[in-house]
Scaffold this motif. Sequence first.
Motif, short mmCIF file in Angstrom:
data_model
loop_
_atom_site.label_atom_id
_atom_site.label_comp_id
_atom_site.label_asym_id
_atom_site.label_seq_id
_atom_site.Cartn_x
_atom_site.Cartn_y
_atom_site.Cartn_z
N ASN A 206 0.80 -1.22 0.00
CA ASN A 206 0.00 0.00 0.00
C ASN A 206 0.84 1.28 0.00
O ASN A 206 0.45 2.28 0.60
N SER A 207 1.98 1.24 -0.67
CA SER A 207 2.83 2.44 -0.80
C SER A 207 3.10 3.09 0.55
O SER A 207 2.97 4.29 0.74
N ARG A 208 3.52 2.29 1.48
CA ARG A 208 3.80 2.74 2.83
C ARG A 208 5.07 3.58 2.86
O ARG A 208 6.09 3.21 2.31
N CYS A 209 5.02 4.74 3.55
CA CYS A 209 6.19 5.62 3.70
C CYS A 209 6.88 5.30 5.03
O CYS A 209 6.24 5.31 6.09
N ILE A 210 8.19 5.03 4.96
CA ILE A 210 8.93 4.73 6.16
C ILE A 210 10.18 5.60 6.23
O ILE A 210 10.69 6.07 5.21
N ILE A 211 10.68 5.82 7.45
CA ILE A 211 11.83 6.69 7.68
C ILE A 211 12.83 5.94 8.55
O ILE A 211 12.48 5.41 9.61
N ALA A 212 14.10 5.90 8.12
CA ALA A 212 15.17 5.27 8.89
C ALA A 212 15.69 6.24 9.94
O ALA A 212 15.46 7.46 9.86
N PHE A 213 16.46 5.72 10.90
CA PHE A 213 16.93 6.56 12.00
C PHE A 213 17.86 7.67 11.51
O PHE A 213 17.76 8.80 11.98
N ASP A 214 18.77 7.38 10.59
CA ASP A 214 19.68 8.43 10.15
C ASP A 214 18.94 9.55 9.44
O ASP A 214 19.30 10.73 9.57
N ASP A 215 17.87 9.21 8.71
CA ASP A 215 17.04 10.26 8.10
C ASP A 215 16.26 11.02 9.16
O ASP A 215 16.05 12.23 9.04
N PHE A 216 15.85 10.33 10.20
CA PHE A 216 15.16 10.98 11.32
C PHE A 216 16.08 12.00 11.98
O PHE A 216 15.66 13.11 12.32
N VAL A 217 17.34 11.64 12.14
CA VAL A 217 18.32 12.56 12.71
C VAL A 217 18.52 13.76 11.80
O VAL A 217 18.57 14.91 12.25
N ALA A 218 18.62 13.51 10.48
CA ALA A 218 18.81 14.61 9.53
C ALA A 218 17.65 15.59 9.59
O ALA A 218 17.84 16.82 9.56
N VAL A 219 16.42 15.08 9.66
CA VAL A 219 15.25 15.95 9.79
C VAL A 219 15.32 16.76 11.08
O VAL A 219 15.09 17.97 11.09
N SER A 220 15.64 16.09 12.16
CA SER A 220 15.69 16.75 13.47
C SER A 220 16.73 17.86 13.49
O SER A 220 16.49 18.95 14.03
N ILE A 221 17.88 17.58 12.91
CA ILE A 221 18.96 18.58 12.87
C ILE A 221 18.55 19.79 12.05
O ILE A 221 18.71 20.94 12.48
N ARG A 222 18.05 19.55 10.86
CA ARG A 222 17.73 20.67 9.96
C ARG A 222 16.56 21.48 10.47
O ARG A 222 16.55 22.71 10.35
#
Length: 260
Positions: A206-222
Amino acid sequence: MTYYGGYSQGQDMYADMPTHGPPQNYGHVPPANYYQTQYQMYQQPSQHYGSYGNYYTKNVFQVNAWEAYQFRHPSDLEMVFTQEMQKNPENMMRNAIQSEDLMNVLNNTPSIRNFFRINWSREMCSIMIAMLDRSQDGFMQWSEFLELQQCLVAWYKIFCQHDVDRNGFIDASELIRVIRQLFGYQIQPETLETILKRYSRVVPPNSRCIIAFDDFVAVSIRLRAYTDAFRKRDSLTHGGTETGSCMLGYDDFLRCVLCL
């Protein structure tokens, strides 16, 4: 062209920007309430930017990273930093480390590597340094390093709480919930959609969107760094009052985004 082709020597907004870095007292952990005090000026709850400052002052700055990494004493984490710093005379001159050094610490210190269980890239380490580089010298001093470890441990614990099936990913809906409800950023749905397009991957079913931890960190930082930078300029250009908008010069804009 005057503004974009000739790189005009206009006023540097950084020249008058107040800096709130920790005192240059390397080798000693700042008082427990130091960072909380520093964040009070620009990170009070705001109708324009949300309450993200509360998350850092009430949660991140209370984390003991050395305990999370299972060191026996707070000085053990400082020793890891110092040993890496001593490998480079340039670092020694500044009592600081650079992005490659940070990468070595995160990837090659067994207790830290075992805690996060990922490989950190040099690019990711560069943006980590940029987020906390209040002196704008491209280096990370001990107090900044300690604050980063507190952020990483806090972010990892949050990520694990939302990674219900323990597969190393969180869903898009969980990321949005963290950004808006836990972190407290006031962000419109269109912006959240842009974030998901940049940092998520689409998988079946079902075209599920997922986020890995390193991407989560990048979002949090920016999110933190860009919001801080914009909010400071908003306050500076409006005499201490926040309006949710400000005028950015071309060069100033590039300096904000290219450092991350």
